[in-house]
Design a protein around this motif. Sequence first.
Motif, PDB file in Angstrom:
ATOM      1  N   LEU A 125      -8.989  44.269  -5.977  1.00 52.81           N
ATOM      2  CA  LEU A 125      -9.204  44.397  -7.423  1.00 52.81           C
ATOM      3  C   LEU A 125      -7.910  44.145  -8.199  1.00 52.81           C
ATOM      4  CD1 LEU A 125     -11.541  47.479  -7.333  1.00 52.81           C
ATOM      5  CD2 LEU A 125     -12.090  45.326  -8.521  1.00 52.81           C
ATOM      6  N   ALA A 126      -6.807  44.711  -7.715  1.00 51.51           N
ATOM      7  CA  ALA A 126      -5.524  44.515  -8.385  1.00 51.51           C
ATOM      8  C   ALA A 126      -5.136  43.038  -8.394  1.00 51.51           C
ATOM      9  CB  ALA A 126      -4.455  45.366  -7.720  1.00 51.51           C
ATOM     10  N   ARG A 157     -11.723  47.371 -14.140  1.00 54.41           N
ATOM     11  CA  ARG A 157     -10.779  47.201 -13.028  1.00 54.41           C
ATOM     12  C   ARG A 157      -9.859  48.408 -12.833  1.00 54.41           C
ATOM     13  NH1 ARG A 157      -8.577  42.980 -14.424  1.00 54.41           N
ATOM     14  NH2 ARG A 157      -9.859  41.539 -13.260  1.00 54.41           N
ATOM     15  N   ALA A 194      -9.109  48.264  -3.426  1.00 58.87           N
ATOM     16  CA  ALA A 194      -8.200  48.490  -4.565  1.00 58.87           C
ATOM     17  C   ALA A 194      -7.195  47.346  -4.672  1.00 58.87           C
ATOM     18  CB  ALA A 194      -7.478  49.828  -4.402  1.00 58.87           C
ATOM     19  N   TRP A 195      -6.650  46.919  -3.539  1.00 58.11           N
ATOM     20  CA  TRP A 195      -5.696  45.801  -3.531  1.00 58.11           C
ATOM     21  C   TRP A 195      -6.379  44.527  -4.032  1.00 58.11           C
ATOM     22  CZ3 TRP A 195      -6.130  41.318  -0.617  1.00 58.11           C
ATOM     23  CH2 TRP A 195      -5.029  40.463  -0.671  1.00 58.11           C
ATOM     24  N   ILE A 231      -9.950  50.794  -9.455  1.00 58.26           N
ATOM     25  CA  ILE A 231      -8.776  50.988  -8.593  1.00 58.26           C
ATOM     26  C   ILE A 231      -8.494  52.476  -8.428  1.00 58.26           C
ATOM     27  CG2 ILE A 231      -6.274  50.640  -8.435  1.00 58.26           C
ATOM     28  CD1 ILE A 231      -6.792  47.862  -9.794  1.00 58.26           C
ATOM     29  N   CYS A 238     -11.130  53.924  -6.115  1.00 55.96           N
ATOM     30  CA  CYS A 238     -10.825  53.566  -4.720  1.00 55.96           C
ATOM     31  C   CYS A 238      -9.731  54.477  -4.167  1.00 55.96           C
ATOM     32  CB  CYS A 238     -10.369  52.111  -4.629  1.00 55.96           C
ATOM     33  SG  CYS A 238     -11.676  50.893  -4.823  1.00 55.96           S
ATOM     34  N   SER A 239      -8.714  54.736  -4.973  1.00 58.97           N
ATOM     35  CA  SER A 239      -7.631  55.620  -4.551  1.00 58.97           C
ATOM     36  C   SER A 239      -8.129  57.048  -4.360  1.00 58.97           C
ATOM     37  CB  SER A 239      -6.504  55.602  -5.587  1.00 58.97           C
ATOM     38  OG  SER A 239      -6.011  54.287  -5.747  1.00 58.97           O
TER      39      SER A 239
END
Length: 143
Positions: free
Chosen positions: A131-132, A82, A128-129, A86, A89-90
């Motif tokens: 996943l977070a 994870r 990303a959001w 993230i 993704c960023s």
Amino acid sequence: MKYSIPLKSALFLIGLAIMTLGLNIGLGGIPTLGWQTSEPFIAVINEAVYHVQDSHIRFIGGVWFSIGAIFSLGAIMQATLRPTLIILCSAIAFAGLFRLSGIDGGAVFSAEVMPSLVLELVAFPILAWWLAKSGKPNSIVAA
């Protein structure tokens, strides 16, 4: 913690798509294997320089393939990967901003590039959001 089937599916499919793009560039070099376009778009003027740059592009294709493999593995090892996903993704969203440095060429907002730009600047931050949120207990998104 239970992870959502839609998120696992998204990670796997995104990974496959990125790996396909990586193979197209990594195995095809600058002219690619033609999986995105079949029209010739390059003329080699200096073969020595071309082969050096082609080697660099093939390396970048291999990096892109590897990133795709990490996304696909994330479908299986989501809890472990994870934070990495993230960050990737960023990084993809940030890399999408570099397209704007070629705005003078006019291709950035063309029909050929716009879908990629939207994926990079919109879809990957949303992923990303997602996943977070999936890592937080009692999250509706994680269920």
